[in-house]
Design a protein around this motif. Structure first.
Motif, PDB file in Angstrom:
ATOM      1  N   VAL A 153       4.007 -57.210 -66.696  1.00  0.00           N
ATOM      2  CA  VAL A 153       2.874 -57.005 -65.793  1.00  0.00           C
ATOM      3  C   VAL A 153       2.571 -58.299 -65.031  1.00  0.00           C
ATOM      4  O   VAL A 153       2.357 -58.279 -63.809  1.00  0.00           O
ATOM      5  CB  VAL A 153       1.627 -56.512 -66.573  1.00  0.00           C
ATOM      6  CG1 VAL A 153       0.370 -56.617 -65.710  1.00  0.00           C
ATOM      7  CG2 VAL A 153       1.830 -55.077 -67.051  1.00  0.00           C
ATOM      8  N   GLU A 154       2.615 -59.416 -65.748  1.00  0.00           N
ATOM      9  CA  GLU A 154       2.323 -60.704 -65.102  1.00  0.00           C
ATOM     10  C   GLU A 154       3.369 -61.021 -64.017  1.00  0.00           C
ATOM     11  O   GLU A 154       3.031 -61.413 -62.896  1.00  0.00           O
ATOM     12  CB  GLU A 154       2.319 -61.801 -66.170  1.00  0.00           C
ATOM     13  CG  GLU A 154       1.705 -63.109 -65.717  1.00  0.00           C
ATOM     14  CD  GLU A 154       1.740 -64.172 -66.824  1.00  0.00           C
ATOM     15  OE1 GLU A 154       1.512 -65.335 -66.506  1.00  0.00           O
ATOM     16  OE2 GLU A 154       2.014 -63.818 -67.992  1.00  0.00           O
ATOM     17  N   ILE A 155       4.632 -60.828 -64.370  1.00  0.00           N
ATOM     18  CA  ILE A 155       5.715 -61.110 -63.417  1.00  0.00           C
ATOM     19  C   ILE A 155       5.626 -60.170 -62.215  1.00  0.00           C
ATOM     20  O   ILE A 155       5.735 -60.597 -61.059  1.00  0.00           O
ATOM     21  CB  ILE A 155       7.094 -60.922 -64.103  1.00  0.00           C
ATOM     22  CG1 ILE A 155       7.316 -61.987 -65.167  1.00  0.00           C
ATOM     23  CG2 ILE A 155       8.220 -60.951 -63.075  1.00  0.00           C
ATOM     24  CD1 ILE A 155       8.527 -61.712 -66.043  1.00  0.00           C
ATOM     25  N   THR A 156       5.427 -58.905 -62.516  1.00  0.00           N
ATOM     26  CA  THR A 156       5.385 -57.907 -61.440  1.00  0.00           C
ATOM     27  C   THR A 156       4.212 -58.172 -60.512  1.00  0.00           C
ATOM     28  O   THR A 156       4.341 -58.133 -59.281  1.00  0.00           O
ATOM     29  CB  THR A 156       5.325 -56.480 -62.042  1.00  0.00           C
ATOM     30  OG1 THR A 156       6.454 -56.307 -62.902  1.00  0.00           O
ATOM     31  CG2 THR A 156       5.327 -55.419 -60.967  1.00  0.00           C
ATOM     32  N   ARG A 157       3.051 -58.501 -61.112  1.00  0.00           N
ATOM     33  CA  ARG A 157       1.877 -58.777 -60.280  1.00  0.00           C
ATOM     34  C   ARG A 157       2.106 -60.017 -59.411  1.00  0.00           C
ATOM     35  O   ARG A 157       1.721 -60.045 -58.244  1.00  0.00           O
ATOM     36  CB  ARG A 157       0.641 -58.957 -61.174  1.00  0.00           C
ATOM     37  CG  ARG A 157      -0.646 -59.081 -60.372  1.00  0.00           C
ATOM     38  CD  ARG A 157      -1.884 -58.901 -61.228  1.00  0.00           C
ATOM     39  NE  ARG A 157      -2.139 -57.487 -61.545  1.00  0.00           N
ATOM     40  CZ  ARG A 157      -2.561 -57.049 -62.731  1.00  0.00           C
ATOM     41  NH1 ARG A 157      -2.734 -57.890 -63.737  1.00  0.00           N
ATOM     42  NH2 ARG A 157      -2.796 -55.769 -62.899  1.00  0.00           N
ATOM     43  N   ALA A 158       2.776 -61.028 -59.949  1.00  0.00           N
ATOM     44  CA  ALA A 158       3.045 -62.246 -59.173  1.00  0.00           C
ATOM     45  C   ALA A 158       3.902 -61.928 -57.946  1.00  0.00           C
ATOM     46  O   ALA A 158       3.667 -62.458 -56.854  1.00  0.00           O
ATOM     47  CB  ALA A 158       3.746 -63.283 -60.049  1.00  0.00           C
ATOM     48  N   HIS A 159       4.886 -61.050 -58.139  1.00  0.00           N
ATOM     49  CA  HIS A 159       5.732 -60.700 -56.993  1.00  0.00           C
ATOM     50  C   HIS A 159       4.987 -59.824 -55.990  1.00  0.00           C
ATOM     51  O   HIS A 159       5.165 -59.974 -54.783  1.00  0.00           O
ATOM     52  CB  HIS A 159       7.042 -60.055 -57.473  1.00  0.00           C
ATOM     53  CG  HIS A 159       7.997 -61.058 -58.044  1.00  0.00           C
ATOM     54  ND1 HIS A 159       8.029 -61.386 -59.380  1.00  0.00           N
ATOM     55  CD2 HIS A 159       8.932 -61.851 -57.455  1.00  0.00           C
ATOM     56  CE1 HIS A 159       8.951 -62.326 -59.587  1.00  0.00           C
ATOM     57  NE2 HIS A 159       9.516 -62.626 -58.430  1.00  0.00           N
ATOM     58  N   LEU A 160       4.147 -58.929 -56.492  1.00  0.00           N
ATOM     59  CA  LEU A 160       3.336 -58.114 -55.569  1.00  0.00           C
ATOM     60  C   LEU A 160       2.379 -59.010 -54.778  1.00  0.00           C
ATOM     61  O   LEU A 160       2.146 -58.793 -53.582  1.00  0.00           O
ATOM     62  CB  LEU A 160       2.564 -57.045 -56.351  1.00  0.00           C
ATOM     63  CG  LEU A 160       3.413 -55.919 -56.954  1.00  0.00           C
ATOM     64  CD1 LEU A 160       2.588 -55.097 -57.944  1.00  0.00           C
ATOM     65  CD2 LEU A 160       3.996 -55.011 -55.864  1.00  0.00           C
TER      66      LEU A 160
ATOM     67  N   ALA B  56       5.745 -51.642 -65.376  1.00  0.00           N
ATOM     68  CA  ALA B  56       5.702 -52.949 -66.047  1.00  0.00           C
ATOM     69  C   ALA B  56       4.892 -52.851 -67.345  1.00  0.00           C
ATOM     70  O   ALA B  56       5.289 -53.401 -68.384  1.00  0.00           O
ATOM     71  CB  ALA B  56       5.091 -53.995 -65.113  1.00  0.00           C
ATOM     72  N   ALA B  57       3.777 -52.144 -67.291  1.00  0.00           N
ATOM     73  CA  ALA B  57       2.949 -51.987 -68.495  1.00  0.00           C
ATOM     74  C   ALA B  57       3.727 -51.228 -69.574  1.00  0.00           C
ATOM     75  O   ALA B  57       3.682 -51.584 -70.762  1.00  0.00           O
ATOM     76  CB  ALA B  57       1.652 -51.255 -68.151  1.00  0.00           C
TER      77      ALA B  57
ATOM     78  N   GLU C 140       7.993 -50.067 -47.773  1.00  0.00           N
ATOM     79  CA  GLU C 140       7.053 -49.404 -48.673  1.00  0.00           C
ATOM     80  C   GLU C 140       6.918 -50.279 -49.917  1.00  0.00           C
ATOM     81  O   GLU C 140       7.919 -50.692 -50.486  1.00  0.00           O
ATOM     82  CB  GLU C 140       7.619 -48.018 -49.053  1.00  0.00           C
ATOM     83  CG  GLU C 140       6.792 -47.219 -50.009  1.00  0.00           C
ATOM     84  CD  GLU C 140       5.645 -46.470 -49.324  1.00  0.00           C
ATOM     85  OE1 GLU C 140       5.725 -46.255 -48.091  1.00  0.00           O
ATOM     86  OE2 GLU C 140       4.671 -46.120 -50.018  1.00  0.00           O
ATOM     87  N   VAL C 141       5.684 -50.577 -50.288  1.00  0.00           N
ATOM     88  CA  VAL C 141       5.447 -51.316 -51.527  1.00  0.00           C
ATOM     89  C   VAL C 141       4.733 -50.375 -52.485  1.00  0.00           C
ATOM     90  O   VAL C 141       3.733 -49.765 -52.128  1.00  0.00           O
ATOM     91  CB  VAL C 141       4.599 -52.582 -51.272  1.00  0.00           C
ATOM     92  CG1 VAL C 141       4.310 -53.307 -52.585  1.00  0.00           C
ATOM     93  CG2 VAL C 141       5.320 -53.515 -50.302  1.00  0.00           C
ATOM     94  N   ASP C 142       5.288 -50.241 -53.682  1.00  0.00           N
ATOM     95  CA  ASP C 142       4.711 -49.328 -54.669  1.00  0.00           C
ATOM     96  C   ASP C 142       4.054 -50.133 -55.786  1.00  0.00           C
ATOM     97  O   ASP C 142       4.557 -50.189 -56.913  1.00  0.00           O
ATOM     98  CB  ASP C 142       5.800 -48.403 -55.221  1.00  0.00           C
ATOM     99  CG  ASP C 142       5.241 -47.354 -56.180  1.00  0.00           C
ATOM    100  OD1 ASP C 142       4.020 -47.097 -56.136  1.00  0.00           O
ATOM    101  OD2 ASP C 142       6.026 -46.799 -56.970  1.00  0.00           O
ATOM    102  N   ALA C 143       2.922 -50.754 -55.470  1.00  0.00           N
ATOM    103  CA  ALA C 143       2.243 -51.620 -56.438  1.00  0.00           C
ATOM    104  C   ALA C 143       1.843 -50.834 -57.684  1.00  0.00           C
ATOM    105  O   ALA C 143       2.071 -51.274 -58.816  1.00  0.00           O
ATOM    106  CB  ALA C 143       1.021 -52.255 -55.788  1.00  0.00           C
ATOM    107  N   GLU C 144       1.290 -49.669 -57.454  1.00  0.00           N
ATOM    108  CA  GLU C 144       0.795 -48.874 -58.584  1.00  0.00           C
ATOM    109  C   GLU C 144       1.936 -48.471 -59.524  1.00  0.00           C
ATOM    110  O   GLU C 144       1.848 -48.655 -60.739  1.00  0.00           O
ATOM    111  CB  GLU C 144       0.115 -47.619 -58.014  1.00  0.00           C
ATOM    112  CG  GLU C 144      -0.798 -46.912 -58.979  1.00  0.00           C
ATOM    113  CD  GLU C 144      -1.313 -45.603 -58.362  1.00  0.00           C
ATOM    114  OE1 GLU C 144      -1.317 -44.595 -59.063  1.00  0.00           O
ATOM    115  OE2 GLU C 144      -1.678 -45.622 -57.155  1.00  0.00           O
TER     116      GLU C 144
END
Lengths: 104, 523
Positions: free
Chosen positions: B26-33, B58-59, B48-52
């Motif tokens: 989650v931390e890594i994914t959020r940093a890239h988002l 990631a979770a 297209e960015v699929d943050a959700e």
């Protein structure tokens, strides 16, 4: 080789090819595309005569053989999934414009 | 980590940090988002960015890890995917208006394997429409900008994937390579790209451009990351009848063997026809230095001649349009995608299906797609078939014979990846022939199905922009391109004292974002 001038595509030919490819090109596009395609064609026409008759053609780099699988039921798309991107749907089917001419 | 500072760790380093419990997916994914949110207004690598979805996956990855049940070595490392691969529930446009808003009901096998490997998908990357182009300017959604110089092209067709990786918006990405669309963007962005052996990675769910040439592969910042990703996506797939029914060679092992930089006994063939005229001096200089480094590391360098490579570009521009004109016939406005109903006031009758097809394809396809469909239709027409398409298929045989002869003399072949560094956006967009020349050195591999890697060779003196070196091997010897690629990478990193990308100018300075560029389509 002085024969390069024959590799041109005329505006009429482009219109015909667009018709075969089911694309309604505008007049402006025909004006624009015909000379561009002629330039490309002139350049790629250089391969004529490179390979003799004895060279077999390659359509694919792998030796392709027919692939069979057992005829068993497996999960697939539901009708709703298969229709999910359809421009128009009616009675769980793809709805398309008329496919026959008036006199047919 | 502040939102503006990039996470520059490679995927392998991120995987190690996850394994050591130092960070979470989650931390890594959020940093890239966060990084995407800060820089993508300028780079425009993503459609297209699929943050959700990425954070949800990631979770789930973090939960698996906590339970000691990870899916594989890259579980939790996020990835970006070129918008030519079908992603269930996530729009897939191929950079075209004709597929705007289309949401596939299924995953491509490559995407399914990413999910099965636990990799969160950050989003879909920009590309030339239907992968036709070498600059990403033919995207219907506006060009991607090269992170080294935002006024320049990132290569194409997979400029979005390469730019995303070069701008640290994603640790790595998936691309596809039909005539160089992974390797050439890699070269001009200072990243690594691999085109696997044709049939080595499934094409199921990859929207076909030229089905006898298309191949998906990794886009990364290191050779090791490419091997790791390749092992996740590669291997036989019963859903693709052209998929090779053999196990992949051991790619990560090959990288580890090459990483010591020792090339003793390796025969390296320099292809005479892929260099010289038409190649930028700085690109050639960096290439020659790479060859010199490999020689010093024990490689035996021989010059090989592949005389028919000079016809490869012409061959490609007959075979590709022919296959594309057939493949793109499926965009007929009936089952998915755009439907444009023409004005029927003249005829007084409702438009027919054919009228709708013509109007839809006119409105939905861009210039380059129309050019190639018409060229392909021409090449396949009766009366011209033997002179053009038939001849091209024969020359394709001769190109393959050249490869076979060359691989008798050398274990791998090397050349510059692209003839020039990144050119300016707009410079070649309406000059198709000039655009096609970008793929001069990459096309032969596609015609013959052999694997190739491109890695950075340095910066050209003229413009300070990245150049690439290409390493090719025989079909199914993908491990060779990884071994030699890893060796050259470690020799160069030693020379540079770090990765070439470390020399790229920062995109965001002191947290102040530069003004957003106009991203309108060029034509």
């Amino acid at each position: 080789m002085a024969e390069s001038t024959e590799h041109t595509i005329t505006r009429e030919e482009v219109a015909h090819l667009a018709d075969l490819a089911r694309i309604d090109l505008s007049d402006a596009e025909l004006d624009h595309l015909a000379p561009q395609l002629s330039v490309i064609l002139e350049s790629i026409a250089s391969i004529q005569g490179v390979a003799g008759d004895d060279v077999p053609p390659t359509s694919h780099t792998l030796p392709l053989t027919n692939v069979y699988r057992d005829d068993v039921v497996r999960p697939g798309l539901t009708a709703e999934e298969a229709l999910s991107g359809a421009p128009e749907v009616e009675q769980q089917r793809f709805k398309v414009p008329r496919i026959l001419g008036e006199e047919q | 980590m502040s939102p503006t500072s990039a996470d520059k760790r490679t995927a392998a380093e991120l995987a190690a940090a996850l394994g050591a419990g130092e960070t979470s997916s989650v931390e890594i994914t959020r940093a890239h988002l966060d990084r995407i949110a800060v820089v993508d207004g300028e780079v425009h690598a993503f459609l297209e960015v699929d943050a959700e979805g990425a954070l949800r996956d990631a979770a789930a990855s973090d939960e698996r890890r906590a339970a000691g049940a990870t899916y594989g070595p890259l579980d939790g490392v996020p990835v970006a995917v070129k918008d030519v691969l079908a992603t269930r529930g996530l729009p897939t446009t191929c950079g075209s208006r004709i597929l705007e808003g289309w949401v596939p009901p299924y995953d491509a096998t490559v995407v399914a394997r990413l999910r099965a490997g636990g990799l969160p998908i950050l989003g879909k990357t920009n590309m030339d429409e239907f992968a036709m182009g070498s600059s990403t300017e033919h995207s219907a959604y506006g060009p991607t900008h090269n992170p080294w110089d935002l006024d320049r092209i990132p290569g194409g067709s997979g400029g979005g994937s390469a730019a995303a990786v070069a701008a640290y918006e994603a640790p790595f990405a998936i691309g596809t390579d039909t005539g160089g669309s992974i390797r050439q963007p890699g070269a001009v962005t200072g990243t690594v790209g691999v085109k696997p052996t044709y049939g080595g990675v499934s094409r199921y769910g990859l929207v076909s451009l030229a089905n006898s040439l298309d191949q998906a592969g990794p886009v990364t910042r290191s050779v090791l990351d490419a091997a790791l990703l390749h092992e996740v996506i590669g291997g036989h797939d019963p859903l693709d009848s052209t998929s090779i029914a053999q196990p992949l060679p051991a790619l990560v092992d090959a990288v580890r063997r090459g990483a010591d930089g020792d090339l003793t006994g390796v025969r390296i063939g320099v292809v005479k026809e892929l260099g010289g005229e038409g190649y930028q001096a700085g690109v050639l200089a960096r290439f020659e230095e790479s060859v010199e480094l490999m020689t010093k590391a024990g490689a035996e360098v021989v010059e090989v001649s592949c005389p028919h490579f000079v016809h490869a570009l012409a061959t490609y521009y007959l075979i590709l349009p022919a296959e594309a004109s057939s493949n793109l016939a499926r965009f007929d406005a009936m089952r998915y995608g755009l439907r444009v109903t023409p004005d029927d006031s003249e005829k007084g009758v409702p438009p027919s299906a054919e009228d709708v097809m013509r109007a839809t394809r006119e409105a939905g396809f861009g210039d380059e797609v129309k050019r190639r469909i018409i060229l392909g239709t021409y090449a396949l027409s009766s009366g011209y078939y033997d002179a053009y398409y038939g001849q091209a298929q024969k020359v394709r045989t001769l190109v393959t014979r050249d490869f076979e002869a060359a691989f008798e003399q050398a274990d791998v072949l090397v050349s510059p990846t692209a003839p020039t560094t990144a050119f300016t956006i707009g410079e070649k967009v309406d000059d198709p022939l000039a655009m096609y020349l970008n793929d001069l050195a990459t096309i032969p591999a596609n015609l013959s199905g052999v694997p190739g890697i491109s890695g950075p060779s340095g910066l050209a003196d003229e413009d300070g922009l990245p150049a690439g070196v290409q390493i090719l091997a025989p079909a199914m010897a993908d491990d060779r391109v990884y071994r030699v690629g890893a060796a050259l990478e470690s020799l160069l990193v030693q020379e540079w004292g770090g990765r070439l990308l470390d020399q790229a100018p920062p995109l965001v300075e002191e947290g102040v974002q530069r003004s957003s560029r106009n991203q309108g389509a060029p034509s």
